[in-house]
Design an enzyme around this catalytic site. Structure first.
Site, mmCIF file in Angstrom:
data_model
loop_
_atom_site.group_PDB
_atom_site.id
_atom_site.type_symbol
_atom_site.label_atom_id
_atom_site.label_comp_id
_atom_site.label_asym_id
_atom_site.label_seq_id
_atom_site.Cartn_x
_atom_site.Cartn_y
_atom_site.Cartn_z
ATOM 1 C CG HIS A 46 -0.399 0.244 2.516
ATOM 2 N ND1 HIS A 46 -0.209 -0.751 3.445
ATOM 3 C CD2 HIS A 46 0.022 1.370 3.110
ATOM 4 C CE1 HIS A 46 0.294 -0.243 4.549
ATOM 5 N NE2 HIS A 46 0.452 1.052 4.371
ATOM 6 C CG ASP A 64 0.069 -4.103 2.824
ATOM 7 O OD1 ASP A 64 0.093 -3.522 1.726
ATOM 8 O OD2 ASP A 64 0.086 -3.500 3.914
ATOM 9 C CB SER A 89 3.092 1.872 6.085
ATOM 10 O OG SER A 89 1.921 1.992 6.838
#
Length: 523
Positions: free
Chosen positions: A129, A159, A238
């Site tokens: 992402h 992911d 992230s």
């Protein structure tokens, strides 16, 4: 009078002796003065001070060793107002993008994340992402060098993404083994949260094997063994590394549990063993070659294990079959059935879904896995030959062929208090709208679910059709309320009944699915 004076003198002598003794003892550190409510008033031992200093030095060493391999990732995406929010990605960066002012002009949207270098020639691990839909990816190192990066491959299901920069002799992060990680161990998260580059936060592993339903959408192969940590993770973290006390990466920081979008005490990291497998496949094949059994699974509930004849609540419940593009399921072909509880794979106990997933992840398509299952009081073993996951797989078989057969003659709805449900025949209008095949049209539609009954949370009203009773034996089909009554009549409170049910598709793009569900009979 003399006797009273003697007693007074004796008491004074005792008090004087006690005070002198206390002063003498305290002088030799035999006792200490302190408040009674304190209960203890000891100073920190020198060994404890040394231990704290060593812990602090360990964090310093981790930061010095790992941070040079951590990178800041900036992405640019060209979009317009109509495109915004259309990807459906529930990641935290997308959450903030949606607050940008609307515009009909094509303009760049910028976002940031983190990654870490895994090879000296520039391969970098990060989250899918972080780089998904990016038109340009720029990587900045700790020493301020900046590179244009190429996206080598992405896997939305896990992911995980791999990008690459052109470089030589780059600082590399050491990849560890999350299988050896234990709840309570110290960990460090490194990343670029909220625009604060190369930030280090510390905490512990607060849980393992965490599922995050819905985080990555309904793709059928989502991981359920995230590492949970209380090390502070915020937007921008992230893709960054979660590092153990030895300076080894054990996870990729991926998500946070928060109602505000900011750190609220819990963060989640993708296990590095999974990330390595995905990375190797993306580099070698350009895609992930994921081995699957072709089943839809869930944690076994008390009702599931009771129906299976088990004394302990453990194992993995087989809800339904996942079919490949050709309509095949390896588990189905091997003999596994919905309602089975998988208790071991390759001889290793499968206490939870994440444990089974880890065992299967250790195999490649074409390998054979031995499953031990409990089926309504009987233990069985099956050899399942794994296949490669297809890009598009359906959860269960769905015969879309139209049937001219009409449903059974309509009866009035009937309530079954033992399960807390009301059933009625499937209406012709629903059968036509949902393009239901003959087998599903003949089932019993659940029209109401009692909010305090056994079926609450397991069956949805106006969405679930009861097709068959799998247990207690014999296995039989349900066409009328009388069929269900014959099953429930001899059952008592605490008994368990297992159904094969059909979830009616709610939209033209949805597919109906069949799966098993166990309910404990109430009063």
């Amino acid at each position: 009078m003399p006797s009273s004076l003697s007693r007074a003198r004796l008491g004074a002598a005792v008090v004087t002796a006690f005070v002198c003794g206390l002063l003498f003892a305290s002088g030799f550190d035999l006792t200490r003065f302190g408040f009674a409510q304190d209960g203890k008033a000891t100073k920190v031992a020198s060994s404890q001070v040394q231990s704290l200093a060593e812990t602090g030095s360990a964090f310093e060493a981790i930061a010095d060793h790992v941070t040079p391999s951590v990178v800041s990732i900036q992405t640019t995406r060209i979009t317009n107002a109509r495109q915004r929010g259309g990807s459906g990605r529930p990641d935290i960066e997308e959450f903030f993008r949606n607050f940008q002012p609307p515009s009909q002009q094509r303009e760049p949207q910028e976002a940031s994340g983190t990654g870490f270098i895994v090879s000296k020639d520039g391969y970098i691990l990060t989250n899918n992402h972080v780089v998904a839909d990016a038109d340009k990816v720029t990587v900045t190192l700790l020493d301020k060098r900046s590179f244009d990066a190429k996206v080598i491959g992405r896997d939305p299901t896990t992911d995980v993404a791999v990008i690459k920069i052109d470089g030589e002799n780059l600082p590399v992060a050491t990849l560890g083994d999350d299988n050896n990680a234990r709840v309570g161990q110290w960990v460090v998260a490194i990343g670029n949260p909220l625009g604060l580059d190369f930030t280090v936060t510390a905490g512990i592993i607060s849980a393992k094997g965490r599922p995050l339903q819905g985080l990555l959408g309904n793709r059928g192969y989502e991981i359920t063994d995230y590492i949970q940590t209380d090390a502070a993770i915020n937007p921008g973290n992230s893709g960054g590394p979660l590092v153990n006390i030895r300076g080894e990466v054990i996870g990729i920081n991926s998500a946070i549990a928060s109602s505000t979008g900011f750190y609220a005490g819990y963060g989640f990291a993708i296990p590095v063993t999974l990330a390595k497998q995905v990375m190797n496949d993306l580099i070698k094949y350009g895609k992930v070659r994921r081995a699957v059994m072709g089943v839809s699974i869930a944690p076994a509930t008390p009702a599931d294990t009771k129906a299976a004849g088990m004394k302990e609540v453990t194992g993995v419940f087989v809800r339904a079959f996942n079919l490949d593009d050709a309509g095949n399921s390896p588990a189905k072909e091997a003999g596994v059935q919905p309602g089975d509880v998988i208790v071991a794979a390759d001889g290793k106990p499968t206490d939870r879904v994440s444990t089974l997933q880890r065992i299967i992840r250790g195999h490649k398509p074409g390998d054979v896995v031995t499953l031990d299952v409990m089926r309504f009081g009987e233990k069985k073993s099956f050899n399942v030959k794994l296949i490669e996951a297809s890009d598009q797989s359906q959860v269960a078989a769905n015969d879309d062929a139209e049937s001219e057969t009409q449903p059974a003659a309509a009866n009035e709805s009937r309530r079954f208090d033992k399960l807390g449900i009301t059933v009625e025949p499937v209406s012709p209008a629903l059968a036509s709208r949902a393009r239901m095949s003959d087998a599903y049209r003949r089932g019993l539609m659940v029209s109401d679910v009692n909010v305090t009954g056994p079926a609450r949370g397991k069956i949805l009203a106006d969405n679930t059709v009861l097709l068959q009773v799998l247990n207690p034996s014999p296995r039989r089909e349900l066409h009328t309320a009388a069929d269900l009554d014959a099953v429930l009549a001899p059952m008592h409170k605490g008994d368990v009944v297992t159904f094969l049910v059909y979830d009616v598709p709610q939209g033209p793009q949805d597919r109906g699915q069949t799966h098993a569900v166990s309910l404990e009979v109430g009063q």
